[in-house]
Design a protein around this motif. Structure first.
Motif, PDB file in Angstrom:
ATOM      1  N   THR A   1       0.819  -1.212   0.000  1.00 47.62           N
ATOM      2  CA  THR A   1       0.000   0.000   0.000  1.00 47.62           C
ATOM      3  C   THR A   1       0.851   1.259   0.000  1.00 47.62           C
ATOM      4  N   TRP A   2       1.981   1.227   0.717  1.00 48.89           N
ATOM      5  CA  TRP A   2       2.800   2.433   0.808  1.00 48.89           C
ATOM      6  C   TRP A   2       3.399   2.832  -0.534  1.00 48.89           C
ATOM      7  N   GLU A   3       3.462   1.874  -1.476  1.00 47.53           N
ATOM      8  CA  GLU A   3       4.013   2.189  -2.795  1.00 47.53           C
ATOM      9  C   GLU A   3       3.078   3.049  -3.632  1.00 47.53           C
ATOM     10  N   LEU A   4       1.856   3.307  -3.137  1.00 46.62           N
ATOM     11  CA  LEU A   4       0.980   4.237  -3.840  1.00 46.62           C
ATOM     12  C   LEU A   4       1.644   5.607  -4.013  1.00 46.62           C
ATOM     13  N   ALA A   5       2.493   5.967  -3.051  1.00 50.08           N
ATOM     14  CA  ALA A   5       3.214   7.244  -3.156  1.00 50.08           C
ATOM     15  C   ALA A   5       4.132   7.234  -4.379  1.00 50.08           C
ATOM     16  N   LEU A   6       4.695   6.073  -4.719  1.00 52.04           N
ATOM     17  CA  LEU A   6       5.567   5.983  -5.887  1.00 52.04           C
ATOM     18  C   LEU A   6       4.761   6.126  -7.180  1.00 52.04           C
ATOM     19  N   TYR A   7       3.544   5.593  -7.166  1.00 56.85           N
ATOM     20  CA  TYR A   7       2.682   5.765  -8.346  1.00 56.85           C
ATOM     21  C   TYR A   7       2.266   7.227  -8.494  1.00 56.85           C
TER      22      TYR A   7
ATOM     23  N   LEU B   1     -10.575   3.825 -17.169  1.00 56.35           N
ATOM     24  CA  LEU B   1     -11.417   2.715 -17.604  1.00 56.35           C
ATOM     25  C   LEU B   1     -10.769   1.913 -18.730  1.00 56.35           C
ATOM     26  N   LEU B   2     -10.022   2.586 -19.617  1.00 58.82           N
ATOM     27  CA  LEU B   2      -9.360   1.866 -20.705  1.00 58.82           C
ATOM     28  C   LEU B   2      -8.347   0.864 -20.162  1.00 58.82           C
ATOM     29  N   ILE B   3      -7.518   1.302 -19.231  1.00 56.17           N
ATOM     30  CA  ILE B   3      -6.513   0.391 -18.664  1.00 56.17           C
ATOM     31  C   ILE B   3      -7.181  -0.689 -17.819  1.00 56.17           C
ATOM     32  N   PHE B   4      -8.217  -0.319 -17.089  1.00 59.73           N
ATOM     33  CA  PHE B   4      -8.914  -1.337 -16.279  1.00 59.73           C
ATOM     34  C   PHE B   4      -9.543  -2.401 -17.175  1.00 59.73           C
ATOM     35  N   GLU B   5     -10.141  -1.989 -18.300  1.00 59.32           N
ATOM     36  CA  GLU B   5     -10.729  -2.970 -19.218  1.00 59.32           C
ATOM     37  C   GLU B   5      -9.648  -3.831 -19.861  1.00 59.32           C
ATOM     38  N   MET B   6      -8.453  -3.285 -20.038  1.00 61.90           N
ATOM     39  CA  MET B   6      -7.360  -4.067 -20.604  1.00 61.90           C
ATOM     40  C   MET B   6      -6.861  -5.119 -19.622  1.00 61.90           C
ATOM     41  N   THR B   7      -6.788  -4.764 -18.342  1.00 55.62           N
ATOM     42  CA  THR B   7      -6.224  -5.677 -17.350  1.00 55.62           C
ATOM     43  C   THR B   7      -7.273  -6.552 -16.689  1.00 55.62           C
ATOM     44  N   LEU B   8      -8.491  -6.010 -16.511  1.00 55.09           N
ATOM     45  CA  LEU B   8      -9.559  -6.689 -15.759  1.00 55.09           C
ATOM     46  C   LEU B   8      -9.053  -7.142 -14.396  1.00 55.09           C
ATOM     47  N   ASP B   9      -8.212  -6.305 -13.801  1.00 53.04           N
ATOM     48  CA  ASP B   9      -7.609  -6.608 -12.505  1.00 53.04           C
ATOM     49  C   ASP B   9      -7.937  -5.463 -11.554  1.00 53.04           C
ATOM     50  N   TYR B  10      -8.662  -5.775 -10.480  1.00 54.38           N
ATOM     51  CA  TYR B  10      -9.092  -4.722  -9.572  1.00 54.38           C
ATOM     52  C   TYR B  10      -7.909  -4.084  -8.838  1.00 54.38           C
ATOM     53  N   GLU B  11      -6.816  -4.818  -8.710  1.00 56.84           N
ATOM     54  CA  GLU B  11      -5.662  -4.277  -7.986  1.00 56.84           C
ATOM     55  C   GLU B  11      -5.065  -3.047  -8.676  1.00 56.84           C
ATOM     56  N   VAL B  12      -5.323  -2.908  -9.971  1.00 62.48           N
ATOM     57  CA  VAL B  12      -4.757  -1.776 -10.704  1.00 62.48           C
ATOM     58  C   VAL B  12      -5.511  -0.479 -10.423  1.00 62.48           C
ATOM     59  N   VAL B  13      -6.705  -0.562  -9.847  1.00 65.11           N
ATOM     60  CA  VAL B  13      -7.585   0.595  -9.758  1.00 65.11           C
ATOM     61  C   VAL B  13      -6.972   1.710  -8.914  1.00 65.11           C
ATOM     62  N   LEU B  14      -6.521   1.403  -7.699  1.00 67.85           N
ATOM     63  CA  LEU B  14      -6.027   2.457  -6.813  1.00 67.85           C
ATOM     64  C   LEU B  14      -4.789   3.162  -7.367  1.00 67.85           C
ATOM     65  N   PRO B  15      -3.717   2.436  -7.721  1.00 68.39           N
ATOM     66  CA  PRO B  15      -2.561   3.159  -8.286  1.00 68.39           C
ATOM     67  C   PRO B  15      -2.888   3.853  -9.600  1.00 68.39           C
ATOM     68  N   LEU B  16      -3.757   3.262 -10.409  1.00 70.87           N
ATOM     69  CA  LEU B  16      -4.107   3.859 -11.692  1.00 70.87           C
ATOM     70  C   LEU B  16      -4.880   5.160 -11.495  1.00 70.87           C
ATOM     71  N   MET B  17      -5.857   5.149 -10.625  1.00 71.81           N
ATOM     72  CA  MET B  17      -6.631   6.368 -10.374  1.00 71.81           C
ATOM     73  C   MET B  17      -5.734   7.484  -9.836  1.00 71.81           C
ATOM     74  N   LEU B  18      -4.877   7.135  -8.896  1.00 69.82           N
ATOM     75  CA  LEU B  18      -4.006   8.141  -8.287  1.00 69.82           C
ATOM     76  C   LEU B  18      -3.057   8.738  -9.323  1.00 69.82           C
ATOM     77  N   ALA B  19      -2.433   7.895 -10.132  1.00 64.83           N
ATOM     78  CA  ALA B  19      -1.476   8.383 -11.119  1.00 64.83           C
ATOM     79  C   ALA B  19      -2.161   9.183 -12.225  1.00 64.83           C
ATOM     80  N   CYS B  20      -3.313   8.710 -12.715  1.00 63.29           N
ATOM     81  CA  CYS B  20      -4.001   9.396 -13.810  1.00 63.29           C
ATOM     82  C   CYS B  20      -4.465  10.791 -13.385  1.00 63.29           C
ATOM     83  N   VAL B  21      -5.068  10.890 -12.223  1.00 69.09           N
ATOM     84  CA  VAL B  21      -5.554  12.186 -11.767  1.00 69.09           C
ATOM     85  C   VAL B  21      -4.384  13.132 -11.499  1.00 69.09           C
ATOM     86  N   THR B  22      -3.323  12.610 -10.892  1.00 74.37           N
ATOM     87  CA  THR B  22      -2.144  13.444 -10.625  1.00 74.37           C
ATOM     88  C   THR B  22      -1.513  13.941 -11.927  1.00 74.37           C
ATOM     89  N   GLY B  23      -1.321  13.030 -12.882  1.00 74.12           N
ATOM     90  CA  GLY B  23      -0.751  13.431 -14.166  1.00 74.12           C
ATOM     91  C   GLY B  23      -1.621  14.433 -14.902  1.00 74.12           C
TER      92      GLY B  23
END
Length: 589
Positions: free
Chosen positions: A242-248, A399-421
């Motif tokens: 979980t702490w690696e969310l800061a790296l994302y 949503l594009l990356i989530f549909e590509m991976t279909l892996d719920y674990e990607v949601v938190l780091p993906l949301m954080l990185a996308c909004v930040t970027g």
């Protein structure tokens, strides 16, 4: 300004009331056409892929992946094939400009956002044919652009064939774009949301529902009936503690700063090629020559890069090769895009994001070998983050990356990185995205322009028309085409009444009318009428007061010659378009 605010608030209340009163039958037609457009989008995508493979086989003698093909070709062939492809692509565009006499073809985004929804099918086919040679010869550009344009052109042709008014025609073209994106990436939710978020600027169900139908039908047709699977093969990935969310989040900051220079490089390449003032065949050949020369040392620059990204996602590329591939692909993409080649920018952007993310992961693991996340995790998140930073469409990217991976674990780091970027990138270039140039309004820019628009563009041919002195028996025997009400006209085609066909038929069955009974004997008073110069808001007042689904349009109150009719659903779409555009324009000031 206060007047405009009051008008906006009043129209907002009226639209909400009208939408509440609207029945589901009004959407049945648009849903049917959206589904048909979805099927067309799938088949145009399949046809485009087949044509690209055919061109590739003609130019290289191989039908394998473009990168694999480049790796087995001799050095001179790696240079010659993209150059020859550029010559053919440019020659087609050059000839097309003279045949069609159209200097700048209309893009589907322009047709939906600021145009009338009309796209030239000949221009779309010409651009697609040109892109066959660019992409099939190894040009560093995506295939999703022509696929979406073809699907949108097919949707526009369907809308024109059904004589759809402008708002509905624009919505149908948007459905075509949604179907094209879904067919290109097997991502139906992201396809619909991309068009709603980037092109329409609204996710109201009045328009978002048909987009969903078109993209789902397109994806189902491509995947289950035509056998096309996902373009990216994403393995199961460990996204770390979980702490690696800061790296994302830090990755989002870095890519947010990297996106504006990437867009600036593409703009500079376009300006550089434009200043050459060379004929199109020579210009596109030069772009292909740059790609060919680079591919002598780095064959991974050929094509859209799907296979290379799959290698990144499976940790098959070393750190040094990653850096080299990233720089080479960046220059090759700038050369292809700058030369004016027809293709998409979405796929190269995903490539850059994956390469940035993979390099970032290698650097982190070198400094901190105990990290539990895989390198592919940062590559996947980098794809979505860089896409969000360049398109300013974070929801679509997530949503594009989530549909590509279909892996719920990607949601938190993906949301954080996308909004930040996304937020970091908006600091630069006045918040412009890769699509800003296409979506800049070319029409009136007044804040209350939506309220001033007239209903002229919404008028469609009138329904069933009857002469008041005609025999009732003949009128009832005429096919109604599903219409329940007929307009009753006099000898000068002036509207004098209306006839409830179903009610009259019931009345005649219960109490038969004489053989000489006239339509005028059973006609009811004429409904409220609209005039072509009537404003959208005023027309909506009439619809709400009368609770009508459609109303007749006459030439004038004192000379009510019937010229057409307007649907309540089309009127609501038009007002929704104006309301969706108003906040963005006010923010721009």
């Amino acid at each position: 300004m206060q007047l405009g605010t009051r008008l906006f608030d009043r129209a907002d209340r009226l639209v909400r009331a009208a939408l509440t009163a609207a029945k589901h039958q009004e959407l049945s037609g648009i849903v049917f056409w959206a589904a048909l457009i979805g099927i067309c989008g799938a088949f145009t995508g399949v046809g485009f892929r087949a044509a690209v493979r055919l061109v590739q086989r003609l130019l290289t003698g191989s039908s394998a992946g473009l990168v694999e093909t480049a790796e087995v070709l001799p050095w001179w062939a790696r240079i010659a094939v993209p150059t020859i492809g550029g010559v053919f692509a440019g020659a087609l565009l050059w000839a097309g400009q003279r045949i069609l006499r159209q200097r700048r073809p209309i893009d589907y985004m322009e047709a939906v956002a600021v145009g009338n929804g009309q796209l030239s099918s000949r221009a779309a086919l010409l651009q697609a044919t040109s892109s066959f040679f660019t992409i099939g010869s190894g040009g560093s550009i995506g295939r999703e652009g022509p696929m979406v344009q073809l699907a949108a052109a097919a949707a526009s042709k369907i809308g024109q064939w059904t004589q759809a008014p402008v708002p509905r025609l624009r919505l149908l073209v948007a459905c075509g774009a949604s179907a094209g994106i879904a067919a290109a990436y097997n991502a139906p939710i992201a396809g619909a949301l991309f068009v709603a978020e980037v092109v329409l600027g609204s996710i109201a169900m009045e328009s978002f529902g048909p987009l969903i139908v078109a993209s789902v039908v397109s994806d189902a047709t491509s995947r289950h009936f035509l056998g096309y699977g996902p373009v990216y093969l994403v393995p199961h990935i460990n996204f770390g503690a979980t702490w690696e969310l800061a790296l994302y989040a830090l990755l989002g900051v870095l890519l947010g700063h990297a996106a504006p220079p990437y867009l600036a490089l593409l703009d500079r390449a376009r300006r550089w090629f434009r200043r050459l003032r060379w004929p199109l065949p020579v210009t596109l050949a030069l772009g292909g020559l740059v790609v060919g020369i680079i591919s002598v040392g780095v064959p991974q620059v050929w094509g859209n890069g799907y296979s290379v990204v799959n290698d990144m996602l499976n940790d098959k590329l070393e750190f040094k090769l990653l850096g080299l591939v990233l720089v080479a692909k960046l220059v090759s993409t700038a050369a292809s895009v700058g030369s004016g080649a027809n293709g998409g920018i979405l796929t190269p952007t995903l490539f850059m994001g994956a390469a940035f993310g993979a390099l970032y992961a290698d650097g982190l693991h070198f400094m901190h070998p105990e990290l539990t996340s895989q390198g592919a995790a940062y590559a996947v998140v980098g794809m979505g983050c860089f896409l969000a930073a360049t398109t300013h469409a974070p929801l679509t990217s997530i949503l594009l990356i989530f549909e590509m991976t279909l892996d719920y674990e990607v949601v938190l780091p993906l949301m954080l990185a996308c909004v930040t970027g996304h937020y970091v990138a908006r600091i630069y270039r006045q918040g412009e995205s890769v699509y800003t140039r296409t979506l800049k309004a070319k029409g009136p820019g007044d804040k209350e322009e939506w309220n001033l628009r007239q209903i002229t563009a919404l008028i469609r041919p009138p329904g069933l028309q009857l002469h008041r002195d005609s025999l009732l028996s003949n009128a009832l025997d005429r096919p109604s085409g599903g219409a329940n009400t007929a307009y009753v006209l006099d000898s000068q085609n002036q509207l004098v009444g209306q006839l409830d066909i179903a009610a009259v038929r019931r009345q005649v069955r219960e109490q038969p009318a004489g053989p000489l009974a006239l339509v005028s004997q059973f006609a009811q008073p004429a409904p409220p009428v609209l005039t072509p110069e009537m404003l959208l808001g005023n027309a909506l007042d009439v619809f709400i007061a009368y609770r009508a689904k459609q109303l007749p349009v006459v030439s004038g109150q004192w000379s009510p010659v019937l010229i057409g009719e307007v649907s309540r659903h089309d009127l609501l779409l038009a007002i929704q378009d104006r309301m969706a555009q108003r906040p963005s324009k006010s923010q721009a000031h």
